[in-house]
Design a protein around this motif. Structure first.
Motif, PDB file in Angstrom:
ATOM      1  N   GLN A 214      27.173   4.519 -13.553  1.00 20.01           N
ATOM      2  CA  GLN A 214      28.287   5.470 -13.299  1.00 20.01           C
ATOM      3  C   GLN A 214      27.965   6.630 -12.406  1.00 20.01           C
ATOM      4  O   GLN A 214      26.931   7.131 -12.891  1.00 20.01           O
ATOM      5  CB  GLN A 214      28.956   5.905 -14.564  1.00 20.01           C
ATOM      6  CG  GLN A 214      30.037   7.292 -14.526  1.00 20.01           C
ATOM      7  CD  GLN A 214      30.502   7.747 -15.889  1.00 20.01           C
ATOM      8  OE1 GLN A 214      31.289   6.731 -16.412  1.00 20.01           O
ATOM      9  NE2 GLN A 214      30.116   8.685 -16.527  1.00 20.01           N
TER      10      GLN A 214
ATOM     11  N   ILE B 173      28.022  17.847 -16.294  1.00 24.52           N
ATOM     12  CA  ILE B 173      27.837  17.207 -14.880  1.00 24.52           C
ATOM     13  C   ILE B 173      26.518  17.632 -14.515  1.00 24.52           C
ATOM     14  O   ILE B 173      26.033  18.960 -14.663  1.00 24.52           O
ATOM     15  CB  ILE B 173      28.888  18.052 -13.917  1.00 24.52           C
ATOM     16  CG1 ILE B 173      30.341  17.545 -14.248  1.00 24.52           C
ATOM     17  CG2 ILE B 173      28.580  18.115 -12.462  1.00 24.52           C
ATOM     18  CD1 ILE B 173      31.397  18.317 -13.649  1.00 24.52           C
TER      19      ILE B 173
ATOM     20  N   MET C  48      29.479  10.003  -9.589  1.00 22.46           N
ATOM     21  CA  MET C  48      30.678  10.793  -9.500  1.00 22.46           C
ATOM     22  C   MET C  48      31.055  11.295  -8.041  1.00 22.46           C
ATOM     23  O   MET C  48      32.059  11.312  -7.559  1.00 22.46           O
ATOM     24  CB  MET C  48      30.417  12.095 -10.234  1.00 22.46           C
ATOM     25  CG  MET C  48      31.676  13.220 -10.352  1.00 22.46           C
ATOM     26  SD  MET C  48      31.128  14.551 -11.343  1.00 22.46           S
ATOM     27  CE  MET C  48      29.771  15.276 -10.466  1.00 22.46           C
TER      28      MET C  48
ATOM     29  N   TYR D 184      37.346  14.579 -12.732  1.00 25.67           N
ATOM     30  CA  TYR D 184      36.803  13.176 -12.985  1.00 25.67           C
ATOM     31  C   TYR D 184      36.085  13.342 -14.386  1.00 25.67           C
ATOM     32  O   TYR D 184      36.324  12.530 -15.367  1.00 25.67           O
ATOM     33  CB  TYR D 184      35.904  12.801 -12.135  1.00 25.67           C
ATOM     34  CG  TYR D 184      35.191  11.680 -12.407  1.00 25.67           C
ATOM     35  CD1 TYR D 184      35.747  10.384 -12.732  1.00 25.67           C
ATOM     36  CD2 TYR D 184      33.828  11.609 -12.781  1.00 25.67           C
ATOM     37  CE1 TYR D 184      35.149   9.279 -13.220  1.00 25.67           C
ATOM     38  CE2 TYR D 184      33.067  10.380 -13.140  1.00 25.67           C
ATOM     39  CZ  TYR D 184      33.869   9.119 -13.187  1.00 25.67           C
ATOM     40  OH  TYR D 184      33.123   8.014 -13.568  1.00 25.67           O
ATOM     41  N   ALA D 185      35.374  14.441 -14.754  1.00 28.14           N
ATOM     42  CA  ALA D 185      34.895  14.694 -15.854  1.00 28.14           C
ATOM     43  C   ALA D 185      35.899  14.698 -17.093  1.00 28.14           C
ATOM     44  O   ALA D 185      35.710  14.174 -18.167  1.00 28.14           O
ATOM     45  CB  ALA D 185      34.103  15.950 -15.871  1.00 28.14           C
TER      46      ALA D 185
ATOM     47  N   LEU E  75      37.142  11.331 -17.947  1.00 30.37           N
ATOM     48  CA  LEU E  75      36.111  10.687 -18.755  1.00 30.37           C
ATOM     49  C   LEU E  75      36.427  10.951 -20.378  1.00 30.37           C
ATOM     50  O   LEU E  75      36.227  10.306 -21.234  1.00 30.37           O
ATOM     51  CB  LEU E  75      34.894  10.873 -18.478  1.00 30.37           C
ATOM     52  CG  LEU E  75      34.468  10.175 -17.045  1.00 30.37           C
ATOM     53  CD1 LEU E  75      32.886  10.639 -16.576  1.00 30.37           C
ATOM     54  CD2 LEU E  75      34.269   8.638 -16.991  1.00 30.37           C
TER      55      LEU E  75
ATOM     56  N   ARG F 194      26.626  13.464 -23.278  1.00 37.23           N
ATOM     57  CA  ARG F 194      27.322  12.661 -22.240  1.00 37.23           C
ATOM     58  C   ARG F 194      27.212  13.067 -20.965  1.00 37.23           C
ATOM     59  O   ARG F 194      27.829  14.306 -20.680  1.00 37.23           O
ATOM     60  CB  ARG F 194      28.538  12.246 -22.924  1.00 37.23           C
ATOM     61  CG  ARG F 194      29.449  11.340 -22.035  1.00 37.23           C
ATOM     62  CD  ARG F 194      30.617  10.913 -22.794  1.00 37.23           C
ATOM     63  NE  ARG F 194      31.271   9.909 -21.966  1.00 37.23           N
ATOM     64  CZ  ARG F 194      32.438   9.752 -21.953  1.00 37.23           C
ATOM     65  NH1 ARG F 194      33.384  10.387 -22.494  1.00 37.23           N
ATOM     66  NH2 ARG F 194      32.973   8.776 -21.201  1.00 37.23           N
ATOM     67  N   TYR F 195      26.921  12.318 -19.961  1.00 35.49           N
ATOM     68  CA  TYR F 195      26.894  12.725 -18.469  1.00 35.49           C
ATOM     69  C   TYR F 195      28.089  12.090 -17.644  1.00 35.49           C
ATOM     70  O   TYR F 195      28.264  10.797 -18.055  1.00 35.49           O
ATOM     71  CB  TYR F 195      25.746  12.492 -17.800  1.00 35.49           C
ATOM     72  CG  TYR F 195      24.469  13.419 -18.468  1.00 35.49           C
ATOM     73  CD1 TYR F 195      24.190  14.586 -17.754  1.00 35.49           C
ATOM     74  CD2 TYR F 195      23.630  12.808 -19.539  1.00 35.49           C
ATOM     75  CE1 TYR F 195      23.077  15.280 -18.216  1.00 35.49           C
ATOM     76  CE2 TYR F 195      22.531  13.910 -19.703  1.00 35.49           C
ATOM     77  CZ  TYR F 195      22.447  15.006 -19.253  1.00 35.49           C
ATOM     78  OH  TYR F 195      21.467  15.883 -19.358  1.00 35.49           O
ATOM     79  N   ALA F 196      28.341  12.997 -16.771  1.00 34.25           N
ATOM     80  CA  ALA F 196      29.803  12.464 -15.809  1.00 34.25           C
ATOM     81  C   ALA F 196      29.134  11.552 -14.741  1.00 34.25           C
ATOM     82  O   ALA F 196      29.491  10.742 -14.262  1.00 34.25           O
ATOM     83  CB  ALA F 196      30.510  13.579 -15.210  1.00 34.25           C
ATOM     84  N   ASN F 197      27.768  11.790 -14.620  1.00 28.60           N
ATOM     85  CA  ASN F 197      27.037  10.910 -13.344  1.00 28.60           C
ATOM     86  C   ASN F 197      25.381  10.848 -13.599  1.00 28.60           C
ATOM     87  O   ASN F 197      24.858  11.464 -14.457  1.00 28.60           O
ATOM     88  CB  ASN F 197      27.155  11.965 -12.185  1.00 28.60           C
ATOM     89  CG  ASN F 197      26.305  13.191 -12.264  1.00 28.60           C
ATOM     90  OD1 ASN F 197      26.527  13.865 -13.525  1.00 28.60           O
ATOM     91  ND2 ASN F 197      25.896  13.811 -11.145  1.00 28.60           N
TER      92      ASN F 197
ATOM     93  N   ILE G  75      32.921  21.907 -20.424  1.00 30.04           N
ATOM     94  CA  ILE G  75      31.817  21.044 -19.391  1.00 30.04           C
ATOM     95  C   ILE G  75      30.658  21.864 -19.199  1.00 30.04           C
ATOM     96  O   ILE G  75      30.834  23.290 -18.680  1.00 30.04           O
ATOM     97  CB  ILE G  75      32.728  20.715 -18.186  1.00 30.04           C
ATOM     98  CG1 ILE G  75      34.083  19.936 -18.557  1.00 30.04           C
ATOM     99  CG2 ILE G  75      31.755  20.295 -17.245  1.00 30.04           C
ATOM    100  CD1 ILE G  75      34.732  19.426 -17.074  1.00 30.04           C
TER     101      ILE G  75
ATOM    102  N   ILE H 142      30.947  16.802 -22.311  1.00 27.89           N
ATOM    103  CA  ILE H 142      30.574  16.253 -21.232  1.00 27.89           C
ATOM    104  C   ILE H 142      29.746  17.101 -20.241  1.00 27.89           C
ATOM    105  O   ILE H 142      29.797  18.419 -20.059  1.00 27.89           O
ATOM    106  CB  ILE H 142      31.558  15.510 -20.191  1.00 27.89           C
ATOM    107  CG1 ILE H 142      30.882  14.354 -19.461  1.00 27.89           C
ATOM    108  CG2 ILE H 142      32.502  16.512 -19.426  1.00 27.89           C
ATOM    109  CD1 ILE H 142      32.000  13.318 -19.064  1.00 27.89           C
TER     110      ILE H 142
END
Length: 363
Positions: free
Chosen positions: A302, A73, A304, A351-352, A355, A97-100, A5, A71
């Motif tokens: 989306q 953050i 977070m 959460y990440a 995903l 790819r982003y978590a938020n 991450i 991913i």
């Protein structure tokens, strides 16, 4: 293979802006079996698909080469300043790819929320600054706040109060210096506010006016509630915790950076409103936060986590003051709620991870 991450943030000549939080984040990742590292836009080597990332080592940050993260953050706190010029073009590309998702400034967010009939009753009157608007607001409100669209930590906010035919101004500058003065006429107030905006704005930042609220549950103190809502390891929104912030005497804000202190919410509210009303307030704050983040995701996609600053006025009415997509969590440390503080750090990683695992199942 361990999941990797990346945490996108600003790195300047003096290092990272939230070093204590980031150290804890990397450490939590290690304990969860996840590789977590920090990076800024200038650290990415696109041709090699590698990143010169950073991890803590002792009291320092060590640079290491990392392959592409699973991913990212986004923890970059953007302000319209030259040193942040690279962020927006970088963030608009689909390299990771982003978590938020990206959020917007405070005034734009207010304009989106005010269109929702279910949320309108919790929103104070909020309008762009001009002299006529200020005069009009003083016909309805004894207090008006001048706020920057991108401010944080209570900086650059000015409170104007009409009292006994005069205007009292209280605020804190970008450098956290206190400002207090008395002015006789609305014209003098306008001139002072325009001078304040010129000195305090970052780049082309704008300012807006907001209805002042009676948040002095303690006389001569500004009091508000801070809620942290986060997605958990199953992708659901949860209330991680809530605390009350009490500002210093005569301060225009309650922010901890400006000398405010944190208190447990339920005991504070019981003392002022009684058990039944305190429980109603806490439940309404939670329901309001969850309802608001759902509306935000419909517009921005989306997200977070969010920090909510909610006003609770002397009548027990709740108001949305501010919503922050990259919130601090020091309030839990101040209240000595260390387990909740650890949970607040861990949840973005959980959460990440959720995903990434969900994506691997559908690929």
């Amino acid at each position: 293979m361990r999941i990797r991450i990346g945490v996108l943030t600003y790195r300047g000549e003096s290092g990272f802006v939230e070093p204590g939080f980031f150290r804890r984040l990397v450490q939590e990742g290690r304990e969860m079996g996840i590789e977590v590292f920090l990076f800024s836009p200038q650290d990415v080597r696109f041709s090699e698909r590698r990143i010169n990332g950073f991890v803590p080592e002792g009291n320092k940050w060590r640079r290491r080469q990392f392959t592409w993260p699973d991913i990212v953050i986004d923890r970059y706190r953007y302000y319209p300043l030259p040193k942040h010029r690279a962020y927006l073009p970088f963030r608009k590309q689909n390299w990771f790819r982003y978590a938020n998702n990206r959020f917007s400034n405070k005034f734009v967010v207010h304009q989106i929320l005010i269109q929702d009939p279910e949320l309108q009753r919790w929103l104070p009157e909020t309008l762009p600054y001009d002299r006529k608007t200020l005069a009009s607001m003083f016909t309805d409100h004894r207090q008006v706040y001048l706020k920057p669209t991108n401010g944080s930590g209570g900086r650059s906010i000015l409170r104007v109060e009409k009292k006994a035919g005069r205007y009292l101004l209280h605020g804190r500058t970008k450098q956290q210096a206190k400002s207090c003065e008395k002015l006789a006429t609305l014209r003098e107030v306008c001139e002072r506010l325009e001078h304040w905006m010129k000195n305090e704005k970052n780049g082309n930042e704008q300012f807006f006016l907001q209805q002042g609220l009676q948040l002095s549950l303690i006389p001569n103190r500004t009091v508000d509630a801070r809620l942290l809502v986060q997605k958990d390891g199953t992708g659901k929104w949860c209330l991680t915790g809530m605390g009350i912030r009490v500002g210093p005497t005569q301060s225009s804000t309650s922010n901890l950076h400006g000398g405010g202190k944190a208190l447990p919410a339920i005991s504070f509210l019981i003392e002022r409103f009684g058990h039944e009303e305190a429980e109603r307030i806490v439940l309404e704050c939670k329901e309001l936060a969850i309802k608001t983040v759902t509306r935000i995701e419909e517009h921005f996609g989306q997200m977070m986590e969010f920090g909510f600053d909610l006003g609770i006025d002397v009548h027990g009415k709740i108001w949305i003051i501010e919503i922050n997509p990259k919130p601090g969590r020091e309030i839990f440390k101040q209240m000595r709620e260390y387990e909740r503080y650890a949970m607040a750090i861990r949840r973005p990683l959980e959460y990440a991870l959720y995903l990434v695992n969900k994506s691997n199942l559908t690929d």
